[in-house]
Enzyme design. Structure first.
Site, PDB file in Angstrom:
ATOM      1  N   ARG A  19       0.940  -1.225   0.145  1.00  0.00           N
ATOM      2  CA  ARG A  19      -0.254   0.176   0.155  1.00  0.00           C
ATOM      3  C   ARG A  19       0.820   1.243   0.159  1.00  0.00           C
ATOM      4  O   ARG A  19       0.601   2.191  -0.663  1.00  0.00           O
ATOM      5  CB  ARG A  19      -0.857   0.180   1.195  1.00  0.00           C
ATOM      6  CG  ARG A  19      -2.049  -1.122   1.059  1.00  0.00           C
ATOM      7  CD  ARG A  19      -2.946  -0.956   2.476  1.00  0.00           C
ATOM      8  NE  ARG A  19      -2.240  -1.266   3.459  1.00  0.00           N
ATOM      9  CZ  ARG A  19      -2.526  -0.996   4.785  1.00  0.00           C
ATOM     10  NH1 ARG A  19      -3.629  -0.393   4.983  1.00  0.00           N
ATOM     11  NH2 ARG A  19      -2.096  -0.996   5.743  1.00  0.00           N
ATOM     12  N   ASN A  37      -6.356  -2.784   2.073  1.00  0.00           N
ATOM     13  CA  ASN A  37      -5.952  -4.373   2.560  1.00  0.00           C
ATOM     14  C   ASN A  37      -7.564  -4.942   2.365  1.00  0.00           C
ATOM     15  O   ASN A  37      -8.526  -4.195   2.752  1.00  0.00           O
ATOM     16  CB  ASN A  37      -5.406  -4.530   3.626  1.00  0.00           C
ATOM     17  CG  ASN A  37      -3.945  -4.591   3.555  1.00  0.00           C
ATOM     18  OD1 ASN A  37      -3.459  -4.379   2.425  1.00  0.00           O
ATOM     19  ND2 ASN A  37      -3.401  -4.360   4.723  1.00  0.00           N
TER      20      ASN A  37
END
Length: 90
Positions: A19, A37
Site C-alpha cells: 500500500r 487491504n
C-alpha cells in the site's frame, strides 16, 4: 487518455509495503484514487489518470523485491470528478 480502474491484487501483497509503495508511486505519477487491504489477504485499488501512467504504476509494483503479484483482476470504471489525491484506506 484518462481512465479509472478498479484492481484486485492476489499473491504476497499484505505485510510487504504494497500500500505504501502504491501510494508513493501513484502520487509521484499524479494519479488519484485509493488502495486498501482486504480481509482475505488480497489488496484492492482504484486508480485514475492517464492510461500510460497507470500502466507504469503497475510495472513499478511488479518490480518491488518484497511484493509478489500472482494475479490481478481489473475493471474499468467511470471517471470520478473532483478527486485530488491518492490515499491508503483502512
Amino acid at each position: 487518455m484518462e481512465e479509472r480502474r478498479h484492481i484486485y491484487f492476489y499473491g504476497r501483497v499484505q505485510g510487504v509495503g504494497f500500500r505504501w509503495k502504491a501510494m508513493q508511486t501513484a502520487k509521484y505519477l499524479n494519479l488519484t484514487g485509493w488502495v486498501q487491504n482486504m480481509y482475505n489477504g488480497n489488496v484492492e485499488m482504484e486508480v485514475q489518470g492517464e492510461k500510460e501512467l497507470i500502466d507504469r504504476l503497475m510495472q513499478e509494483l511488479n518490480t518491488d523485491r518484497f511484493i509478489r503479484i500472482e494475479k490481478t483482476e481489473m475493471l474499468t470504471l467511470p471517471l470520478v470528478d473532483g478527486e485530488r489525491d491518492f490515499k491508503v484506506r483502512g
